[in-house]
Design a protein around this motif. Structure first.
Motif, short mmCIF file in Angstrom:
data_model
loop_
_atom_site.label_atom_id
_atom_site.label_comp_id
_atom_site.label_asym_id
_atom_site.label_seq_id
_atom_site.Cartn_x
_atom_site.Cartn_y
_atom_site.Cartn_z
N ASP A 41 0.87 -1.17 0.00
CA ASP A 41 0.00 0.00 0.00
C ASP A 41 0.90 1.22 0.00
O ASP A 41 1.33 1.69 1.05
CB ASP A 41 -0.92 -0.01 1.22
CG ASP A 41 -1.87 1.19 1.24
OD1 ASP A 41 -1.95 1.88 0.21
OD2 ASP A 41 -2.50 1.44 2.28
N GLN A 42 1.22 1.68 -1.21
CA GLN A 42 2.19 2.76 -1.40
C GLN A 42 3.53 2.36 -0.77
O GLN A 42 4.10 1.36 -1.17
CB GLN A 42 1.64 4.07 -0.83
CG GLN A 42 0.38 4.54 -1.53
CD GLN A 42 -0.16 5.84 -0.98
OE1 GLN A 42 0.35 6.42 -0.04
NE2 GLN A 42 -1.23 6.32 -1.59
N SER A 43 4.01 3.10 0.22
CA SER A 43 5.32 2.77 0.80
C SER A 43 5.22 1.73 1.91
O SER A 43 6.24 1.26 2.42
CB SER A 43 5.99 4.03 1.35
OG SER A 43 5.21 4.59 2.39
#
Length: 357
Positions: A288-290
């Motif tokens: 989830d993104q980073s």
């Protein structure tokens, strides 16, 4: 503006305007003779105003301005009412040396149309072109250095992968030669740890990556390697890997691979004592993104007598704890008679599987 009363008046005005301009400017008649020039023109190109006035542009300055392409363009300005934009040429001027000059020309005429002239602006762009050429040269040099660096990195990765393979082979040979079963198992575990790092290097070599690698492809390859080297035909344990699309840095991938190796080895060793129906180990990686979450689960007997991941003092557990800290991730686990699930998650990750539930 009032109309010019005579050609002389138009020329006088042109001379006055040109003479005040801070850059080289010329005013030419329709025959391309010099009617007026700015002081800057005379100063820069070291021309004599008395010798230049009334003469053809192509005659002054020892013929420095007599360039076939320029002559053709300027001769069309008045009759065709065209302009010359950004004509660029190099010339070796007598007092200046080799210079790069950019020239623009526009037609001008008085309202009565009795006088037609050409306004010529001149700009010395030698320094600008030299700077651009130097930038281009530096860019080419930088690209060459970058390509050399990539070649060196590829070679380094290849050598590291070969070295790791040699180390892993030595560990495996040593494991086969020792009598102690405990030492044999420790050497095999060490072999797998080395192989998990080697898998990263091998994957980098295949995909020509430098800084980031595809996590899904890497974990799938790692899972296959663990299955082929650690699981005997009698055990019949299946290892499945499911991963979201995404990449991690090489250092993160190495740490993640070591964690997976430790958890999978533990599951193979301890999760399925005796005969267990359809034993399986599942490795999932969600992003989830980073943020991300790694989950290693099995359908074995649970932890039972095996110490908790957080409290165990074994080498494998200590390694997992250290690697999770390095990754700024948290460790959690759920154990029951239906199996053991260990989660390594970074920051505020919320599992999509949990949300669906």
């Amino acid at each position: 503006m009032r109309e010019f009363q005579s050609l002389a008046e138009a020329q006088t005005l042109a001379l006055a305007i040109a003479d005040t301009l801070p850059e080289p400017f010329l005013v030419l008649d329709d025959k391309l003779h010099v009617l007026a020039a700015s002081r800057c023109f005379y100063a820069v190109f070291m021309e004599d105003p008395e010798q230049s006035h009334g003469r053809s542009l192509f005659e002054i300055g020892n013929g420095h301005w007599d360039i076939p392409g320029l002559r053709k363009l300027l001769e069309a300005v008045v009759p065709q009412q065209t302009s010359v934009e950004g004509f660029e040429f190099e010339q070796n001027f007598q007092h200046l040396g080799k210079r790069t000059v950019q020239l623009n020309a526009h037609p001008i005429h008085d309202p009565s149309d009795s006088s037609r002239m050409v306004l010529v602006s001149i700009r010395d762009i030698t320094d600008r072109r030299l700077i651009e050429q130097e930038k281009e040269r530096l860019l080419e040099h930088s690209e060459e250095l970058l390509e050399q660096q990539k070649t060196l990195l590829r070679e380094m990765r290849h050598r590291i992968a070969n070295s790791l393979q040699i180390i892993a082979s030595i560990l495996l040979l040593k494991a086969g030669s020792v009598a102690s079963e405990e030492t044999k198992n420790e050497l095999r575990d060490a072999h797998q740890r080395v192989m998990s790092v080697a898998a990263v290097q091998s994957h980098l070599h295949e995909v020509e990556g430098i800084e980031h690698i595809d996590v899904g492809a890497y974990l799938t390859k790692l899972g296959a390697g663990l299955a082929s080297s650690m699981i005997s035909p009698k055990q019949n344990i299946k290892i499945a890997v499911v991963a979201d699309d995404g990449t991690l840095s090489t250092s993160e991938a190495v740490s993640l691979g070591l964690i997976v190796t430790e958890l999978v080895i533990n599951a193979i060793k301890y999760a399925f004592p005796g005969d267990r129906k359809s034993p399986r180990i599942r490795v999932t990686f969600e992003t989830d993104q980073s943020n991300w979450k790694l989950t290693v689960s099995d359908n074995g007997t649970g932890r039972r007598q095996i110490e908790s991941v957080k409290s165990s003092r074994g080498l494998g557990t200590a390694l997992i704890t250290a690697l999770a800290k390095q990754l700024e991730a948290q460790i959690s686990e759920v154990s029951s008679t239906k199996g053991l699930t260990v989660e390594i998650s970074r920051a505020t990750f919320v599992s999509k599987l949990s949300q669906a539930a």
